[in-house]
Structure formats: structure tokens, C-alpha cells
Design a protein around this motif. Structure first.
Motif, PDB file in Angstrom:
ATOM      1  N   THR A  79       1.208   5.967 -13.331  1.00 34.82           N
ATOM      2  CA  THR A  79       2.378   5.006 -13.872  1.00 34.82           C
ATOM      3  C   THR A  79       3.481   5.892 -14.380  1.00 34.82           C
ATOM      4  OG1 THR A  79       0.717   3.251 -14.495  1.00 34.82           O
ATOM      5  CG2 THR A  79       2.827   3.369 -15.530  1.00 34.82           C
ATOM      6  N   TYR A  89       6.044   3.874 -10.697  1.00 33.48           N
ATOM      7  CA  TYR A  89       4.822   4.981 -10.454  1.00 33.48           C
ATOM      8  C   TYR A  89       5.610   6.360  -9.971  1.00 33.48           C
ATOM      9  CZ  TYR A  89       2.153   0.582 -10.321  1.00 33.48           C
ATOM     10  OH  TYR A  89       1.536  -0.393 -10.629  1.00 33.48           O
ATOM     11  N   TRP A 112       4.079  10.294  -8.124  1.00 35.94           N
ATOM     12  CA  TRP A 112       2.840  11.078  -7.325  1.00 35.94           C
ATOM     13  C   TRP A 112       2.382  12.149  -8.383  1.00 35.94           C
ATOM     14  CZ3 TRP A 112      -0.556   9.701  -4.076  1.00 35.94           C
ATOM     15  CH2 TRP A 112      -1.258  10.742  -3.526  1.00 35.94           C
ATOM     16  N   TRP A 152      -2.750   3.877  -3.202  1.00 34.96           N
ATOM     17  CA  TRP A 152      -2.089   3.058  -4.134  1.00 34.96           C
ATOM     18  C   TRP A 152      -2.095   1.619  -3.478  1.00 34.96           C
ATOM     19  CZ3 TRP A 152       2.040  -0.130  -4.155  1.00 34.96           C
ATOM     20  CH2 TRP A 152       2.360  -0.973  -5.250  1.00 34.96           C
ATOM     21  N   ASN A 153      -2.402   0.365  -4.032  1.00 34.46           N
ATOM     22  CA  ASN A 153      -2.322  -0.829  -3.755  1.00 34.46           C
ATOM     23  C   ASN A 153      -1.656  -1.564  -4.853  1.00 34.46           C
ATOM     24  OD1 ASN A 153      -4.454  -2.597  -4.754  1.00 34.46           O
ATOM     25  ND2 ASN A 153      -5.763  -0.918  -4.093  1.00 34.46           N
ATOM     26  N   ARG A 182       0.709  -1.258   0.055  1.00 34.34           N
ATOM     27  CA  ARG A 182      -0.044   0.127  -0.061  1.00 34.34           C
ATOM     28  C   ARG A 182       0.930   1.156  -0.004  1.00 34.34           C
ATOM     29  NH1 ARG A 182      -3.007  -3.581  -0.342  1.00 34.34           N
ATOM     30  NH2 ARG A 182      -5.248  -3.928   0.287  1.00 34.34           N
ATOM     31  N   LYS A 186      -2.778  11.481  -6.586  1.00 37.02           N
ATOM     32  CA  LYS A 186      -2.711  10.032  -6.933  1.00 37.02           C
ATOM     33  C   LYS A 186      -1.596   9.573  -7.489  1.00 37.02           C
ATOM     34  CE  LYS A 186      -5.126  10.673 -11.307  1.00 37.02           C
ATOM     35  NZ  LYS A 186      -6.317  10.330 -12.255  1.00 37.02           N
ATOM     36  N   ALA A 187      -1.209   8.355  -7.617  1.00 33.48           N
ATOM     37  CA  ALA A 187      -0.071   7.838  -7.941  1.00 33.48           C
ATOM     38  C   ALA A 187      -0.454   7.342  -9.443  1.00 33.48           C
ATOM     39  CB  ALA A 187       0.252   6.507  -7.268  1.00 33.48           C
TER      40      ALA A 187
END
Length: 294
Positions: free
Chosen positions: A206, A195, A197, A143-144, A130, A203-204
């Protein structure tokens, strides 16, 4: 004992007088005194399961907390490995064992997130990953990256610099599914996801341009997975010379010749891959290879 001031290697099995054991604080911001606080709650005696929660020290009345996926048995043990800014705790035995590890990642020049991995099981170990970040005055899961829990697999996460000299870090998830054996005749699977930020979207996302380096120590290339598996197994000798080498299809890697199956071990540093070749060659003089950046 002042909880949070000094973290002992082994936390006392005696329950605290109040519910909520503070395990560690992690820096959340360079612009304020805000800290992430990791707590174990709901476990006052042996047999209880601790809930692990993250909260913000300067959060809005303490209501925006994030709960980690797996609970842990009463009597958490602090592990000595890791840096001063990271932490790891273990509880339970064998199949009931759970280890929670936390490492900071600098998402922005003045803001930190936390990468958390929870590892559980004994013979069949599984991992949940996480990323937690600050949002709206509290802590949120951003994110997970859990494993599939479908077989023999391994994965880990960590921060890496997005550019030389930049204070901002990305993070990666490196994953391998270990399926190559004589019975299956199928190759292993390996994947590296990166990844960064997105500060505007909180949010994260790619990262495609600046990815962490990986170098493959390759000891053989073959037309079929079966040939590659047989070569890897034959290179083992009694000393397990090719232990933890993977059999991978070359097609997903742009720098490798497509249509082949390689026997390889992958490292972040080129020097580590070179050292791997020297070690396997010293173990089995019939084995040699080369290093290739992926």
C-alpha cells in the motif's frame, strides 16, 4: 498469417493448426529482451473455452506460467481502443461476454509488470483485477483486487507516476458501490486504493505518501443521505443533468467537513471537475457547485 507480428482487429474464427494462439507481447525488462507473452490455449473450435495464460519469453524452460482467472469463448475479438503498448480482447455475447484488458506498469526503473482486468456479464457486470510480475524466472500473480460481486458496483485500475520525473510508477484501484436510491436511503461508497512495488520483497504494498490526485465536483452538501439523494434526483430534469453523480458521506475525506452527505462526481483532473460543473449548470441552471481536492 504470422501471429504476434501484426495483430488484426478480429482474430479468425478458424482454429490455429497448433494449440496456443499468441495474442500479444509486452515488454518485461529494460535490461534484457524478456517479454510477457499472452496466449489463448485449449480452444480449437467453436464451443471451446480458451484458457488465457501469461508466460515469459526468457522463462526457465517455459514452466512458470500464470493463468488468468476467466476463460474466454473461441473466436476472440481484438478491440481497437488503447495504446500501442496495451491490448483488449472480447468474446461471447451478453451474460457470456468476457473482456480482457492488459496495460503495462513500470514497477522499477528497468522492470515492467502487467495490470490485467477481466470484465464479464451483461446487465450485472463484474470485474477482476490482477497484477502480474516476473519472479524466479517466470510470471507470477503479485496482487489482486476483485469486485465484491454483491450488487451494482464499478471499478478500474491503472498506473500513475509516484513522483514528478520518476520512471517508477505506482498503480491504483478506484471502486464505487452504487447503493444510493430512495428505497435504500443509504449513500454510495467510493474508495481509491494506491499501491507501489516493493522490489526487495517482490510484492505490491500500500502506498500512503504519494497517492494519485482526485478532485470532486460537488453540487450539494446535506445533513442526511436521504436529502442528498432527493436533491440529486431532483437535479436530473429530463436531460439526466446529474447523471452518474454519487452521494457520499464526507467523513472518510479529511479535506471535507465531517458529518455531511455530498452530491459529487470525482475526476483525476481538476479541469475535468470544473468542466463537469459547467455542463451540469448549463443543463440545469438551478444547479451550481465547487471543486474540492480529496
Amino acid at each position: 498469417m504470422l501471429l504476434g507480428a501484426v495483430i488484426p482487429r478480429v482474430l479468425s474464427a478458424a482454429p490455429p493448426a497448433q494449440d496456443g494462439l499468441e495474442l500479444m507481447r509486452f515488454k518485461a525488462s529494460e535490461k534484457s529482451e524478456a517479454m510477457y507473452i499472452l496466449r489463448a490455449t485449449g480452444c480449437r473450435e467453436a464451443g471451446d473455452t480458451c484458457r488465457l495464460e501469461l508466460e515469459l519469453s526468457e522463462g526457465t524452460d517455459g514452466t512458470r506460467k500464470a493463468r488468468l482467472p476467466d476463460g474466454m469463448a473461441h473466436g476472440l475479438r481484438k478491440e481497437s481502443r488503447g495504446t500501442a503498448s496495451s491490448g483488449s480482447w472480447t468474446s461471447g455475447e451478453e451474460e457470456q461476454s468476457v473482456t480482457t484488458s492488459v496495460q503495462p506498469v513500470r514497477l522499477e526503473a528497468g522492470e515492467w509488470g502487467l495490470l490485467v482486468t477481466q470484465q464479464s456479464g451483461f446487465e450485472h457486470v463484474h470485474r477482476r483485477h490482477r497484477l502480474y510480475a516476473v519472479k524466479d524466472g517466470g510470471v507470477t500473480e503479485a496482487w489482486n483486487g476483485d469486485e465484491n460481486f454483491a450488487g451494482p458496483e464499478t471499478s478500474h485500475v491503472g498506473p500513475y507516476p509516484l513522483a514528478p520525473g520518476s520512471p517508477v510508477e505506482g498503480f491504483y484501484r478506484e471502486y464505487a458501490f452504487l447503493s444510493a436510491d430512495k428505497e435504500s436511503g443509504e449513500p454510495d461508497q467510493w474508495k481509491l486504493d494506491a499501491y507501489r512495488w516493493d522490489a526487495a520483497g517482490r510484492k505490491a504494498v500500500t502506498e500512503l505518501q504519494h497517492r494519485p490526485e482526485r478532485h470532486a465536483a460537488i453540487i450539494g452538501s446535506f445533513k442526511t443521505a436521504q436529502e442528498a439523494i432527493a436533491y440529486r434526483d431532483g437535479a436530473q430534469l429530463e436531460q439526466a443533468c446529474a447523471s452518474r453523480f454519487l452521494v457520499l458521506e464526507s467523513k472518510p475525506f479529511k479535506r471535507l467537513t465531517p458529518g455531511l452527505f455530498i452530491v459529487t462526481k470525482i475526476h483525476p483532473e481538476k479541469t475535468a471537475s470544473e468542466a463537469t460543473l459547467k455542463k451540469v449548470g448549463a443543463c440545469n441552471p438551478k444547479v451550481s457547485g465547487y471543486v474540492k481536492a480529496l
